[in-house]
Scaffold this active site. Structure first.
Site, PDB file in Angstrom:
ATOM      1  N   LYS A   1       0.842  -1.205   0.000  1.00  0.00           N
ATOM      2  CA  LYS A   1       0.000   0.000   0.000  1.00  0.00           C
ATOM      3  C   LYS A   1       0.880   1.260   0.000  1.00  0.00           C
ATOM      4  O   LYS A   1       0.607   2.219  -0.726  1.00  0.00           O
ATOM      5  CB  LYS A   1      -0.947  -0.014   1.214  1.00  0.00           C
ATOM      6  CG  LYS A   1      -2.039  -1.076   1.083  1.00  0.00           C
ATOM      7  CD  LYS A   1      -2.843  -1.294   2.358  1.00  0.00           C
ATOM      8  CE  LYS A   1      -3.847  -2.431   2.151  1.00  0.00           C
ATOM      9  NZ  LYS A   1      -4.668  -2.729   3.335  1.00  0.00           N
TER      10      LYS A   1
ATOM     11  N   GLN B   1      -4.511  -1.389   9.504  1.00  0.00           N
ATOM     12  CA  GLN B   1      -4.456  -2.721   8.907  1.00  0.00           C
ATOM     13  C   GLN B   1      -5.056  -3.743   9.873  1.00  0.00           C
ATOM     14  O   GLN B   1      -4.713  -3.780  11.055  1.00  0.00           O
ATOM     15  CB  GLN B   1      -2.995  -3.082   8.563  1.00  0.00           C
ATOM     16  CG  GLN B   1      -2.829  -4.381   7.794  1.00  0.00           C
ATOM     17  CD  GLN B   1      -3.486  -4.360   6.404  1.00  0.00           C
ATOM     18  OE1 GLN B   1      -3.553  -3.319   5.758  1.00  0.00           O
ATOM     19  NE2 GLN B   1      -3.977  -5.502   5.963  1.00  0.00           N
TER      20      GLN B   1
ATOM     21  N   ASP C   1     -11.000   3.089   3.999  1.00  0.00           N
ATOM     22  CA  ASP C   1     -11.311   1.658   3.907  1.00  0.00           C
ATOM     23  C   ASP C   1     -12.827   1.428   3.882  1.00  0.00           C
ATOM     24  O   ASP C   1     -13.280   0.317   3.582  1.00  0.00           O
ATOM     25  CB  ASP C   1     -10.737   0.919   5.124  1.00  0.00           C
ATOM     26  CG  ASP C   1      -9.464   0.137   4.814  1.00  0.00           C
ATOM     27  OD1 ASP C   1      -9.314  -0.303   3.663  1.00  0.00           O
ATOM     28  OD2 ASP C   1      -8.653  -0.027   5.744  1.00  0.00           O
TER      29      ASP C   1
HETATM   30  N1  GUN Z   1      -7.024  -6.730   6.180  1.00  0.00           N
HETATM   31  C1  GUN Z   1      -7.423  -7.493   5.131  1.00  0.00           C
HETATM   32  N2  GUN Z   1      -7.956  -6.723   4.165  1.00  0.00           N
HETATM   33  C2  GUN Z   1      -7.906  -5.452   4.600  1.00  0.00           C
HETATM   34  C3  GUN Z   1      -8.307  -4.201   4.035  1.00  0.00           C
HETATM   35  O1  GUN Z   1      -8.853  -4.113   2.924  1.00  0.00           O
HETATM   36  N3  GUN Z   1      -8.066  -3.114   4.807  1.00  0.00           N
HETATM   37  C4  GUN Z   1      -7.505  -3.184   6.027  1.00  0.00           C
HETATM   38  N4  GUN Z   1      -7.340  -2.058   6.722  1.00  0.00           N
HETATM   39  N5  GUN Z   1      -7.120  -4.327   6.590  1.00  0.00           N
HETATM   40  C5  GUN Z   1      -7.325  -5.455   5.872  1.00  0.00           C
END
Ligand code: GUN
Length: 293
Positions: free
Chosen positions: A53, A97, A120
């Site tokens: 990311k 995350q 998100d």
């Molecule tokens: N863990 C697994 N997928 C995601 C996601 O799309 N965003 C976040 N913040 N954590 C995750």
């Protein structure tokens, strides 16, 4: 005839290009979009997602603000970080995350993010807005999948979409988005989960089959209607002594058998994964555009 492989990387590359142009336009007006990326602990999969990311941010002209906390950090430590980022006008998006260590209440932490910085789309406010079809940030993986179907010309209108998996991150929001009116929606949706009896009897009815069960081999070729579009959301590490890292990535769908029956299928890696990250960049630039108004 073997299935056509849906190239998620190519679609994601197009979204990155568009996002980079929007980021550059904002920067020219004095606002550099900025995404704060919070990682608690050292889960290897989470580290690799967060790294990907942050790399995408750099490539698209988005500043990233990495926040790393040890697995022993308290919920209050984490909330303090989020409150500071929420109040910082230079930060436009905040991502925590998941999963978080067990001693931390994920819901409380996510809801500390202001909805306008929740790129998100995980806060209760944005989840509620999505459910009633109000404008909001949509969760990146489900929104990315819907937009992929649109880009690839997969007809969702009137189609039977079967979603396997009811997670808050993928299955539940995806079932909602596919059932909405409009492009990429208007499907008849069946949501299957671990309580579903005779899973194959449902998956065989799917014109569009989306598998987000978190378990390799959940769907095999004999469970797929010939010609169906199959979207594999799974990312599973399976031991492989011949691989450089000692493991390889597989999805939730058994690709060798499924690709003999499906009409189109996403690979793992290179299918849904790149779309999730590209959609996060789209949301981050959109947050900056809105907050810079
Ligand atoms: N863990 C697994 N997928 C995601 C996601 O799309 N965003 C976040 N913040 N954590 C995750």
């Amino acid at each position: 005839m073997p299935a056509t492989i849906i190239d998620g990387k190519a679609v994601a590359a197009k979204w990155h290009t568009e996002t980079a142009q929007r980021a550059a336009a904002l920067a020219a007006k004095g606002t550099t979009p900025c995404l704060a990326v919070i990682l608690v602990g050292d889960n290897p999969a989470s580290i690799s997602y967060v790294t990907a990311k942050e790399r995408a941010c750099a490539a698209d002209g988005i500043a990233s603000r990495p926040i790393r906390l040890p697995a022993t950090a308290s919920q209050d430590d984490l909330l303090r970080e989020i409150h500071a980022l929420a109040a910082d006008p230079a930060v436009h998006g905040i991502l925590v995350q998941l999963p978080l260590p067990r001693h931390i209440d994920e819901t409380a932490v996510i809801n500390a993010i202001p909805p306008e910085k929740d790129v998100d789309g995980f806060t209760d406010v944005n989840t509620g807005r999505m459910l009633i079809g109000e404008p909001c940030f949509l969760p990146c993986t489900p929104h990315g999948i819907v937009q992929l179907l649109v880009e690839c010309g997969v007809e969702t209108n009137g189609a039977h979409a079967v979603v396997v998996g009811r997670s808050n991150i993928v299955g539940r929001p995806l079932a909602n988005l596919l059932s909405r009116k409009g492009p990429g929606g208007n499907a008849t949706v069946t949501l299957c989960h671990t309580g579903t009896r005779d899973l194959a009897s449902f998956t065989r009815q799917a014109d569009i089959l989306i598998v987000a069960s978190g378990r390799p081999g959940t769907v095999t070729g004999d469970m797929i209607k010939p010609g169906a579009t199959v979207i594999d959301v799974g990312v599973n590490r399976v031991p492989d002594p011949t691989a450089k890292r000692g493991y390889r990535l597989v999805g939730d769908v058994d690709f060798p058998s499924a690709s003999q029956v499906a009409g189109r299928i996403t690979p793992v890696p290179g299918g849904v994964g790149p779309l999730t990250i590209a959609m996060l960049m789209v949301n981050s630039v959109a947050a900056a555009e809105e907050l810079a108004k």
